[in-house]
Structure formats: C-alpha cells, structure tokens
Scaffold this motif. Structure first.
Motif, PDB file in Angstrom:
ATOM      1  N   MET A   1       8.322 -26.714   3.160  1.00 53.62           N
ATOM      2  CA  MET A   1       7.972 -27.386   4.314  1.00 53.62           C
ATOM      3  C   MET A   1       6.778 -28.541   4.326  1.00 53.62           C
ATOM      4  O   MET A   1       5.784 -28.150   3.771  1.00 53.62           O
ATOM      5  N   ASN A   2       7.073 -29.775   4.747  1.00 54.38           N
ATOM      6  CA  ASN A   2       6.092 -30.771   4.572  1.00 54.38           C
ATOM      7  C   ASN A   2       4.999 -30.483   5.639  1.00 54.38           C
ATOM      8  O   ASN A   2       5.300 -29.877   6.584  1.00 54.38           O
ATOM      9  N   PHE A   3       3.993 -31.369   5.288  1.00 52.60           N
ATOM     10  CA  PHE A   3       2.957 -31.460   6.440  1.00 52.60           C
ATOM     11  C   PHE A   3       3.111 -31.516   8.014  1.00 52.60           C
ATOM     12  O   PHE A   3       2.893 -30.893   8.679  1.00 52.60           O
ATOM     13  N   TYR A   4       4.174 -32.536   8.155  1.00 54.05           N
ATOM     14  CA  TYR A   4       4.354 -32.819   9.512  1.00 54.05           C
ATOM     15  C   TYR A   4       5.162 -31.687  10.135  1.00 54.05           C
ATOM     16  O   TYR A   4       4.985 -31.143  11.235  1.00 54.05           O
ATOM     17  N   GLN A   5       6.081 -31.148   9.209  1.00 60.65           N
ATOM     18  CA  GLN A   5       6.905 -30.023   9.809  1.00 60.65           C
ATOM     19  C   GLN A   5       5.994 -28.961  10.160  1.00 60.65           C
ATOM     20  O   GLN A   5       6.217 -28.313  11.168  1.00 60.65           O
ATOM     21  N   ARG A   6       4.979 -28.563   9.431  1.00 60.24           N
ATOM     22  CA  ARG A   6       3.981 -27.514   9.658  1.00 60.24           C
ATOM     23  C   ARG A   6       3.354 -27.751  11.063  1.00 60.24           C
ATOM     24  O   ARG A   6       3.078 -26.819  11.524  1.00 60.24           O
TER      25      ARG A   6
END
Length: 98
Positions: A1-6
C-alpha cells in the motif's frame, strides 16, 4: 500500500463532526514531517468515500481546494464549530484517532 492509500484509509476513519490536521495524520502514519504530503494526497483524492473536507491545516483553517467557503459549509453541516476568525475550533472537534 502506498503513502496516499494509507492517508486515504486513515482519513476514512474520521467521523462526521470531527476534524484532523495534515500534521496529525502524518504523525499517525509514522511520518511526522510529511504533513505537506498528506495535503497533496487530499488534493489529489478523487474518491468521494474519503472525507477530505475533514482534514485541515494545523491552525484549523480551511483550504481553498474545494472552492471558496465549500469546505467550511461541509463541516458546518456536520456540526463542526468555528471560531470568530473563521477557523475550525479544533480544541472542540479534533479527532482522537479512535
């Protein structure tokens, strides 16, 4: 999971009537210096299920990304109180992360 998704996953947990700051979300994500990146994520979000309007600047002021007065109107409709100078009263409505 990338930063934006988190960021989006965390923002989805903010209940109606509560707000969080960009810096608060960055800290909760383990990146206390990434408040600007949280702001970029909020601006880039196209998912209406993410309540981006509940994420504010650290002083409770709103962003113009929604258009003039739109973010404030959305928050007021949820019962978020504002100060006389136009900032959300974070001491009364800050989300505690639970």
């Amino acid at each position: 999971m990338n930063f934006y998704q988190r960021v989006y996953e965390l923002a989805r947990r903010i209940p109606a009537g509560k707000c969080a700051s960009y810096g608060q979300l960055a800290l909760m994500l383990g990146n206390p210096r990434a408040s600007r990146a949280v702001g970029y994520a909020m601006r880039a979000c196209k998912d209406p299920a993410v309540p981006c309007h509940r994420v504010l600047r650290g002083d409770g002021s709103t962003a113009e990304a929604f258009g003039p007065g739109v973010q404030r109107a959305l928050l007021e409709a949820e019962g978020v109180p504002f100060t006389a100078d136009g900032r959300a009263a974070l001491e009364l409505c800050r989300w505690d992360g639970t």
